[in-house]
Design a protein around this motif. Structure first.
Motif: not given
Length: 408
Positions: A31-47
């Motif tokens: 879902g929408a996971a971009g940085s907002s407010g006090g959060t930094i989002t870090i994406g990854m895809s894992l097996p």
């Protein structure tokens, strides 16, 4: 590659982690996971499912441990870190789609890499095309770095081309009449293990070790009886296996079934798994060689605290996969903190010009993102995986040169 390292940035000197919510063992919904407010989002895809799910679980936990540490110590740039994790089921097309989605739809702020050269080879191109820094915890195939990507970095001390060095040096140091005379080479068809096995063959042949068997098997191979029996017929003194995960255990079981035990045995990856002794039998690990990017006993800053806290959090000691993921996070954190903002190009430029102290030792990179260090040579001795080379990192001065036969 002659590049000045301008600064040595202290990161993770003390890893006294506090328990924080950084995700469960299941991948969070997208879902929408971009940085907002006090959060930094870090994406990854894992097996998290598929052929290597058991191994990648440790790697995922290493990422979770790193996120917990960051959040317990004020976050990244003063914001809490949130991991956005998708499951690629160890499928290249799925991994490609996942990282494209993380960037274009989830709008994550930063990326961290997936596992294995098999997945990182195509995924790194997605990150490069979108100008996202991509720090991979595993996947040391030199073909990944031959493209000279600017945003790619490997969070281990060395790549595939350096993997055989310490073992080959061990053979070279033996008196000529005590060296193995013949060798069998068997490897999974993987962009990391297959090239490493080829380098083993080239260097050992140059030392006079004759190749009597050489084969590559498909990643989904589960029955190794035919391969084991053919190797038995060739009767090599030494077997080199480019294993990735359970395939290393499966070959040993097939060796036991057909009644063959080589005098010397080197496997990549599989012997570093914490479950390896229980999978093959503790006595059957004796004398098996492998290469390590990480050791829980290594005296690097923060390592002892990492081991203690990881063990407390997950009720098991960290594997190499867990440590490599934690290291990838350390590298990303060091660069983001130094740059002071989420500037992908600035982060990449900083990493190309600096050295980062980590739990696997100080890391620095050449222009292609390839690390400039070397790996450790380890051997199972009396139920423990001991470092035997280089001497400066050795935890055992002994070397088992003739592996015992299999025990029922």
């Amino acid at each position: 590659m002659a590049r000045r390292r301008t600064r040595l940035v202290a990161v993770g000197a003390v890893v006294a982690l506090a328990a924080t919510a950084c995700g469960s063992s299941k991948a969070p919904s997208s879902g929408a996971a971009g940085s907002s407010g006090g959060t930094i989002t870090i994406g990854m895809s894992l097996p998290l499912s598929g052929a290597v799910a058991d191994t990648s679980k440790d790697g995922y936990q290493g990422y979770q441990e790193w996120a917990a540490w960051v959040n317990a110590h004020g976050g990244l740039l003063g914001k809490q870190v949130k991991l956005v994790v998708l499951d690629d089921a160890f499928q290249q097309n799925t991994a490609l789609a996942d990282y494209s989605k993380l960037i274009a739809q989830n709008h994550v702020d930063l990326l961290l890499g997936t596992f294995s050269s098999f997945l990182n080879l195509p995924v790194a191109e997605v990150a490069e095309r979108n100008k996202f820094v991509y720090i991979e915890p595993s996947g040391g195939a030199d073909s990944i770095f031959a493209r000279n990507f600017k945003y790619l970095f490997f969070a281990q001390p060395a790549t595939t081309e350096r993997l055989p060095d310490q073992f080959v040096a061990q053979i070279a140091a033996m008196p000529a009449d005590q060296r193995p005379k013949t060798a069998a080479y068997v490897t999974q068809d993987d962009p990391n293990t297959a090239p490493a096995t080829a380098i083993f063959k080239q260097k050992l042949t140059a030392l006079g070790v004759k190749a009597v068997y050489d084969t590559i098997y498909a990643p989904d191979t589960s029955n190794f009886d035919a391969i084991a029996n053919t190797i038995k017929q060739a009767a090599p003194d030494l077997v080199i296996q480019g294993a990735l995960a359970d395939d290393g255990v499966s070959l040993i079981r097939s060796f036991q079934k057909v009644g063959f035990s080589p005098k010397m045995f080197f496997q990549t990856n599989s012997p570093t798994d914490p479950n390896f002794p229980s999978a093959v039998g503790v006595k059957n690990t004796e004398g098996i060689f492998t290469a390590l990017a990480y050791s829980p006993q290594a005296p690097f800053p923060g390592n002892a605290d990492f081991v203690a806290d990881y063990t407390k959090r997950f009720n098991t000691a960290p594997s190499e996969d867990a440590a490599n993921s934690f290291t990838a996070g350390q590298v990303l954190q060091a660069a983001v903190t130094a740059v002071g903002k989420l500037d992908q190009t600035g982060i990449a430029n900083w990493l190309h010009a600096n050295t980062v102290p980590t739990i696997v030792g100080p890391l620095s990179w050449d222009a292609s993102g390839k690390p400039t260090g070397s790996l450790l040579l380890a051997q199972w001795q009396s139920g423990k995986l001991q470092i035997i080379a280089p001497s400066t990192a050795a935890t055992s001065k002994d070397v088992v040169l003739n592996k015992a036969g299999w025990s029922s």
